[in-house]
Structures are given as C-alpha cells and as structure tokens.
Design a protein around this motif. Structure first.
Motif, PDB file in Angstrom:
ATOM      1  N   ALA A 145      64.550  38.070 -58.631  1.00  0.00           N
ATOM      2  CA  ALA A 145      64.284  36.671 -58.977  1.00  0.00           C
ATOM      3  C   ALA A 145      64.702  36.360 -60.412  1.00  0.00           C
ATOM      4  N   VAL A 146      65.113  35.116 -60.637  1.00  0.00           N
ATOM      5  CA  VAL A 146      65.348  34.626 -61.990  1.00  0.00           C
ATOM      6  C   VAL A 146      63.995  34.282 -62.603  1.00  0.00           C
ATOM      7  N   PHE A 147      63.707  34.840 -63.755  1.00  0.00           N
ATOM      8  CA  PHE A 147      62.399  34.688 -64.398  1.00  0.00           C
ATOM      9  C   PHE A 147      62.647  34.181 -65.817  1.00  0.00           C
ATOM     10  N   ARG A 148      62.237  32.957 -66.101  1.00  0.00           N
ATOM     11  CA  ARG A 148      62.580  32.361 -67.391  1.00  0.00           C
ATOM     12  C   ARG A 148      61.560  31.291 -67.779  1.00  0.00           C
ATOM     13  N   GLY A 149      61.793  30.697 -68.948  1.00  0.00           N
ATOM     14  CA  GLY A 149      60.920  29.629 -69.424  1.00  0.00           C
ATOM     15  C   GLY A 149      59.688  30.154 -70.131  1.00  0.00           C
TER      16      GLY A 149
ATOM     17  N   ARG B  71      55.062  40.354 -67.594  1.00  0.00           N
ATOM     18  CA  ARG B  71      54.638  39.134 -66.915  1.00  0.00           C
ATOM     19  C   ARG B  71      55.321  39.002 -65.561  1.00  0.00           C
ATOM     20  N   LYS B  72      56.611  39.355 -65.506  1.00  0.00           N
ATOM     21  CA  LYS B  72      57.344  39.297 -64.245  1.00  0.00           C
ATOM     22  C   LYS B  72      56.751  40.261 -63.224  1.00  0.00           C
ATOM     23  N   ALA B  73      56.436  41.466 -63.658  1.00  0.00           N
ATOM     24  CA  ALA B  73      55.899  42.474 -62.752  1.00  0.00           C
ATOM     25  C   ALA B  73      54.514  42.104 -62.226  1.00  0.00           C
ATOM     26  N   LEU B  74      53.741  41.351 -63.012  1.00  0.00           N
ATOM     27  CA  LEU B  74      52.383  40.994 -62.610  1.00  0.00           C
ATOM     28  C   LEU B  74      52.309  39.685 -61.827  1.00  0.00           C
ATOM     29  N   THR B  75      53.384  38.916 -61.798  1.00  0.00           N
ATOM     30  CA  THR B  75      53.381  37.647 -61.068  1.00  0.00           C
ATOM     31  C   THR B  75      53.089  37.837 -59.580  1.00  0.00           C
ATOM     32  N   PRO B  76      53.691  38.819 -58.879  1.00  0.00           N
ATOM     33  CA  PRO B  76      53.344  39.010 -57.465  1.00  0.00           C
ATOM     34  C   PRO B  76      51.876  39.383 -57.243  1.00  0.00           C
ATOM     35  N   VAL B  77      51.289  40.073 -58.197  1.00  0.00           N
ATOM     36  CA  VAL B  77      49.874  40.448 -58.095  1.00  0.00           C
ATOM     37  C   VAL B  77      48.999  39.203 -58.169  1.00  0.00           C
ATOM     38  N   GLU B  78      49.304  38.326 -59.119  1.00  0.00           N
ATOM     39  CA  GLU B  78      48.540  37.082 -59.265  1.00  0.00           C
ATOM     40  C   GLU B  78      48.680  36.213 -58.019  1.00  0.00           C
ATOM     41  N   PHE B  79      49.920  36.103 -57.519  1.00  0.00           N
ATOM     42  CA  PHE B  79      50.152  35.254 -56.352  1.00  0.00           C
ATOM     43  C   PHE B  79      49.452  35.809 -55.115  1.00  0.00           C
ATOM     44  N   ALA B  80      49.455  37.124 -54.938  1.00  0.00           N
ATOM     45  CA  ALA B  80      48.775  37.724 -53.797  1.00  0.00           C
ATOM     46  C   ALA B  80      47.279  37.411 -53.824  1.00  0.00           C
ATOM     47  N   THR B  81      46.687  37.407 -55.006  1.00  0.00           N
ATOM     48  CA  THR B  81      45.269  37.073 -55.143  1.00  0.00           C
ATOM     49  C   THR B  81      45.018  35.615 -54.775  1.00  0.00           C
TER      50      THR B  81
ATOM     51  N   PHE C  42      60.348  36.044 -54.224  1.00  0.00           N
ATOM     52  CA  PHE C  42      60.543  34.989 -55.220  1.00  0.00           C
ATOM     53  C   PHE C  42      62.034  34.865 -55.513  1.00  0.00           C
ATOM     54  N   THR C  43      62.508  33.631 -55.631  1.00  0.00           N
ATOM     55  CA  THR C  43      63.895  33.370 -56.004  1.00  0.00           C
ATOM     56  C   THR C  43      63.995  32.908 -57.450  1.00  0.00           C
ATOM     57  N   LEU C  44      63.071  32.043 -57.859  1.00  0.00           N
ATOM     58  CA  LEU C  44      63.067  31.502 -59.218  1.00  0.00           C
ATOM     59  C   LEU C  44      61.643  31.286 -59.681  1.00  0.00           C
ATOM     60  N   VAL C  45      61.343  31.774 -60.871  1.00  0.00           N
ATOM     61  CA  VAL C  45      60.059  31.504 -61.528  1.00  0.00           C
ATOM     62  C   VAL C  45      60.398  30.996 -62.928  1.00  0.00           C
ATOM     63  N   ASP C  46      60.247  29.704 -63.132  1.00  0.00           N
ATOM     64  CA  ASP C  46      60.636  29.060 -64.390  1.00  0.00           C
ATOM     65  C   ASP C  46      59.438  28.300 -64.942  1.00  0.00           C
ATOM     66  N   GLY C  47      58.915  28.756 -66.068  1.00  0.00           N
ATOM     67  CA  GLY C  47      57.755  28.112 -66.673  1.00  0.00           C
ATOM     68  C   GLY C  47      58.059  26.828 -67.412  1.00  0.00           C
TER      69      GLY C  47
ATOM     70  N   PHE D 146      59.410  11.947 -68.160  1.00  0.00           N
ATOM     71  CA  PHE D 146      60.789  11.653 -67.754  1.00  0.00           C
ATOM     72  C   PHE D 146      61.464  12.881 -67.132  1.00  0.00           C
ATOM     73  N   GLY D 147      60.693  13.949 -66.922  1.00  0.00           N
ATOM     74  CA  GLY D 147      61.225  15.119 -66.245  1.00  0.00           C
ATOM     75  C   GLY D 147      61.615  16.272 -67.143  1.00  0.00           C
ATOM     76  N   ALA D 148      61.498  16.108 -68.451  1.00  0.00           N
ATOM     77  CA  ALA D 148      61.881  17.191 -69.360  1.00  0.00           C
ATOM     78  C   ALA D 148      60.840  18.307 -69.338  1.00  0.00           C
ATOM     79  N   GLY D 149      61.317  19.546 -69.491  1.00  0.00           N
ATOM     80  CA  GLY D 149      60.415  20.691 -69.583  1.00  0.00           C
ATOM     81  C   GLY D 149      59.750  21.084 -68.289  1.00  0.00           C
ATOM     82  N   GLN D 150      60.261  20.621 -67.144  1.00  0.00           N
ATOM     83  CA  GLN D 150      59.622  20.919 -65.865  1.00  0.00           C
ATOM     84  C   GLN D 150      59.584  22.417 -65.576  1.00  0.00           C
ATOM     85  N   SER D 151      58.489  22.848 -64.990  1.00  0.00           N
ATOM     86  CA  SER D 151      58.438  24.194 -64.434  1.00  0.00           C
ATOM     87  C   SER D 151      59.003  24.150 -63.023  1.00  0.00           C
ATOM     88  N   GLU D 152      59.409  25.302 -62.501  1.00  0.00           N
ATOM     89  CA  GLU D 152      59.953  25.348 -61.141  1.00  0.00           C
ATOM     90  C   GLU D 152      59.650  26.706 -60.517  1.00  0.00           C
TER      91      GLU D 152
END
Length: 230
Positions: A75-79, A91-101, A132-137, A149-155
C-alpha cells in the motif's frame, strides 16, 4: 420546481462533504459462478458486492466471523501519519492491527467475531480479509486554512473479501474508498479536523463494512407494537 431543484442540489452538496467510506466497485456472479459484469462507480455513492449465491439469495447469518488483519505491505502510505519519517514504518505496520480491532467491534453486531493470529485458520463461519491500497492522512494545516474547499483531504482505499469457510467460496468482495473529504478545521464526529484523520477513516471503513454486510442495520420497518388487521 425551482424549490425541488434547490433541495436536490443542497442534498448533493451535503452528501459530497460528508467524511465517510463507500463501496466503489461491484462484481456480481451468477449462482454458477460466472461473472455477470462489473460496475465501477464514478463517485463514492455506489454500493455493491461480488456474490456467489444460491437462487440469488446472499450469504447471511454466519455462526462466527474471523478477521485476518489486512495486508498493507504494497500500500501507498503517506500524509499526516507520524511525527517523523523514521516513525512511518511503525505506523504503517500497526495500521492493520488498529483496523482489525475496529472491524471486530463492528462485526460483533452480526455474529461473534475474533481476530486471527498468524498461525490460526478458521474452521467455520466467515473469514473477512483484504488489502490496503492507499492510506493517506492528508494535511491538517491545509484542512485548517482551506479544508472546506477540499485541501488537505485524507484518503483511504482498500479491498475487502468475505469467504464462507464452510463452503470454501468467496461470498462477498468489494472495493472501498473515502476519507475526510471537505471537512475543515473543526471536523465532525466522523472526521478529525486538525487531528490525525486516518484513525477516523479506519473506524468509518469498519462501520461501512458492517452496514454493507447487514440486511437491515438501521432496523427500518420494525414495529414496536402489534399490527391489527384493517
């Protein structure tokens, strides 16, 4: 007619500005397993699933639900995800753990749910897994100044796969996408504002999976008293 157009336009603006997750791609198979077609949504409003069913009836009421933490290695992990670049891999490695919870908390509304360990394999019920394909904060600073106006959106973009373990078939499969969208500095119950947006996106995604896999999650049409014949 003019008033009706105004209401429709205002409703569309409100929906587009909501921070949430939506199913964006649908693949439907016939009972024999042949693909009937694929539907790709032009926006985040489309909802659907990939099915292998008997006489068109979808899988439901699993005896148990097992969750395997979603893959994130490609996955692309940014922001805005960490305080420093050095912390980003953690943070990237722990994201699946948080989501599973988060997902366990939501899917327990359907059936007893459990997060699988690496060495464990489910023997009955449903297995929910994906990638996960993209995790953008996004950028909290951009959301502060011009977030409306859409600036700084997370995705957040991910793929979900639900397997009936007993029948050994994939019963539901779908893509999801969403994020903070047009939320500004103040945020909402579903958006962080100046906080770390990905935590909200993960919680929203888990809830959307529950809603997608539930026959009537809002309990519409239920009666609180007896219905008497007319």
């Amino acid at each position: 007619m003019y008033m009706k157009s105004v209401i429709v336009f205002a409703s569309s603006i409100l929906l587009c500005s909501c921070a949430d997750m939506y199913v964006t791609k649908t693949e439907v198979s016939t009972p024999g397993g042949r693909t009937a077609g694929a539907i790709e949504a032009k926006d985040y409003g489309s909802k659907g699933v990939h099915m292998i069913t008997n006489c068109g009836v979808g899988a439901h009421n699993p005896s148990a639900i097992y969750i395997r933490p979603f893959c994130i290695d490609t996955a692309v992990f940014r922001g805005d995800e960490a305080l420093s670049d050095g912390e980003m891999p953690i943070r990237k490695a722990l994201t699946p753990v948080e989501f599973a919870t988060d997902l366990k908390e939501q899917l327990e509304k359907i059936a007893p749910a459990r997060i699988l360990k690496d060495s464990e394999t489910p023997r009955t019920g449903w297995l929910v897994e994906g990638e996960f394909t993209l995790v953008d904060g996004g950028s909290p600073y951009a959301r502060f100044f011009v977030g409306t106006f859409g600036a700084g959106q997370s995705e957040l973009v991910l793929h979900v796969r639900v397997t009936d373990v007993d029948r050994r078939v994939v019963v539901y499969e779908f893509d999801m996408a969403g994020g903070s969208r047009f939320q500004g500095r103040n945020g909402t119950v579903r958006a962080s504002g100046l906080g770390r947006a990905t935590h909200f996106d993960l919680a929203n995604a888990a809830e959307r999976i529950y809603l997608t896999l539930s026959a009537n999650p809002y309990r519409y049409g239920e009666r609180s008293n007896l219905s008497l014949p007319e």
